[in-house]
Design an enzyme around this catalytic site. Structure first.
Site, PDB file in Angstrom:
ATOM      1  N   GLY A  61       4.146 -31.785   3.704  1.00  0.00           N
ATOM      2  CA  GLY A  61       2.903 -31.236   3.186  1.00  0.00           C
ATOM      3  C   GLY A  61       3.076 -30.034   2.290  1.00  0.00           C
ATOM      4  O   GLY A  61       3.963 -29.979   1.427  1.00  0.00           O
TER       5      GLY A  61
ATOM      6  N   GLN B 150     -13.453 -25.778  15.160  1.00  0.00           N
ATOM      7  CA  GLN B 150     -12.160 -25.136  14.915  1.00  0.00           C
ATOM      8  C   GLN B 150     -12.180 -23.655  15.298  1.00  0.00           C
ATOM      9  O   GLN B 150     -11.585 -22.824  14.617  1.00  0.00           O
ATOM     10  CB  GLN B 150     -11.760 -25.268  13.443  1.00  0.00           C
ATOM     11  CG  GLN B 150     -11.272 -26.652  13.045  1.00  0.00           C
ATOM     12  CD  GLN B 150     -10.540 -26.651  11.705  1.00  0.00           C
ATOM     13  OE1 GLN B 150     -10.842 -25.866  10.808  1.00  0.00           O
ATOM     14  NE2 GLN B 150      -9.560 -27.520  11.572  1.00  0.00           N
TER      15      GLN B 150
ATOM     16  N   TYR C 118      -8.552 -22.602  15.555  1.00  0.00           N
ATOM     17  CA  TYR C 118      -7.854 -22.585  14.266  1.00  0.00           C
ATOM     18  C   TYR C 118      -8.394 -21.479  13.361  1.00  0.00           C
ATOM     19  O   TYR C 118      -7.625 -20.726  12.749  1.00  0.00           O
ATOM     20  CB  TYR C 118      -8.021 -23.949  13.604  1.00  0.00           C
ATOM     21  CG  TYR C 118      -7.268 -24.131  12.304  1.00  0.00           C
ATOM     22  CD1 TYR C 118      -5.912 -24.436  12.294  1.00  0.00           C
ATOM     23  CD2 TYR C 118      -7.920 -24.016  11.072  1.00  0.00           C
ATOM     24  CE1 TYR C 118      -5.225 -24.613  11.105  1.00  0.00           C
ATOM     25  CE2 TYR C 118      -7.244 -24.192   9.879  1.00  0.00           C
ATOM     26  CZ  TYR C 118      -5.894 -24.494   9.898  1.00  0.00           C
ATOM     27  OH  TYR C 118      -5.224 -24.669   8.717  1.00  0.00           O
TER      28      TYR C 118
ATOM     29  N   GLY D 232      -7.896 -24.469   0.368  1.00  0.00           N
ATOM     30  CA  GLY D 232      -9.011 -25.273   0.823  1.00  0.00           C
ATOM     31  C   GLY D 232      -8.486 -26.625   1.274  1.00  0.00           C
ATOM     32  O   GLY D 232      -7.402 -26.732   1.848  1.00  0.00           O
TER      33      GLY D 232
END
Length: 241
Positions: A13, A144, A147, A178
């Site tokens: 990623g 989240q 997170y 984003g």
């Protein structure tokens, strides 16, 4: 010889894109990973970048891992804290395990990694630390709480450490991506992307890992010495700070 850089979570990623960008710019790069050995080995074969396995949520594992990297490549001058996990669920269903798994990796991992390199950077009078936070650490996100709390904490960590490092030639900055086209985002159903996410991104598309990597590459460079304690948003205009 190029400066030595570590990218945590650096074999897939955004982390993989950052590692490749640094390598292309002449850095000697080490990428750490926690669990996906097959992906890490494929990344090593494809790029030639050295990979090391350890869990950033463990202080002792980080100490041992950093020592191995420095023995192989030399003193670490650039640290990219990218490793992260998600355990998404609405708060009324969130367990202590959901909470600690995310906080321990995404936030405590910053302390565990940065503490290993900080004194060396102070002694040498140079360092670049870039923390990969998130748009959801800036604006919050339902499901989240763990997170978003960790990613918001990364921003506070960045600002505080920037003040401590400034007089020692160390800059500390954060990048808040984003929605980026990674495996994590690819797991979102296309219908949800089309109806609930893409319409809120003014540029009308997902970001690419390489676009985030270019932000990091600048902040890691010698040219960014007058920028510290900053948060760079790379979100296509979805959230303006």
């Amino acid at each position: 010889m190029g400066r030595v850089a570590i990218v945590t979570g650096g074999t897939r990623g955004i982390g993989a894109a950052i590692a490749v960008a640094l390598q292309s710019a002449g850095y000697r790069v080490a990428s750490s990973y926690a669990g996906n050995e097959q992906a890490a080995e494929a990344f090593r074969v494809e790029t030639g970048i050295s990979v090391y396995r350890w869990d950033v949520s463990s202080f002792d594992a980080c100490a041992e891992g950093v020592a191995r990297v420095e023995a192989d490549l030399g003193p670490i001058e650039v640290l990219i804290n990218n490793a992260g996990v998600t355990k998404d669920t609405m708060f009324h269903k969130m367990t202590p395990e959901h909470w600690h798994a995310v906080i321990d990796t995404n936030l405590t991992g910053l302390f565990n990694m940065t503490r290993q390199v900080w004194e060396g950077m102070r002694t040498r009078g140079f360092g670049r630390i870039v923390n990969i936070s998130s748009i959801n650490g800036q604006k919050g996100q339902a499901g989240q709480a763990n997170y978003a709390a960790a990613k918001a904490g990364e921003i506070g960590f960045t600002k505080s450490l920037a003040l401590e490092g400034a007089s020692k030639g160390i800059t500390v900055n954060a990048v808040c991506p984003g929605y980026v086209a990674t495996e994590m985002v690819s797991a979102i159903p296309q219908e949800v992307l089309d109806r609930k996410i893409l319409p809120h991104i003014p540029v009308g598309r997902l970001g690419q890992p390489g676009e985030v990597a270019r932000c990091v590459l600048f902040l890691a460079s010698d040219d960014s010495g007058y920028i510290t304690g900053s948060t760079l948003s790379a979100n296509g205009g979805q959230y303006l700070v």
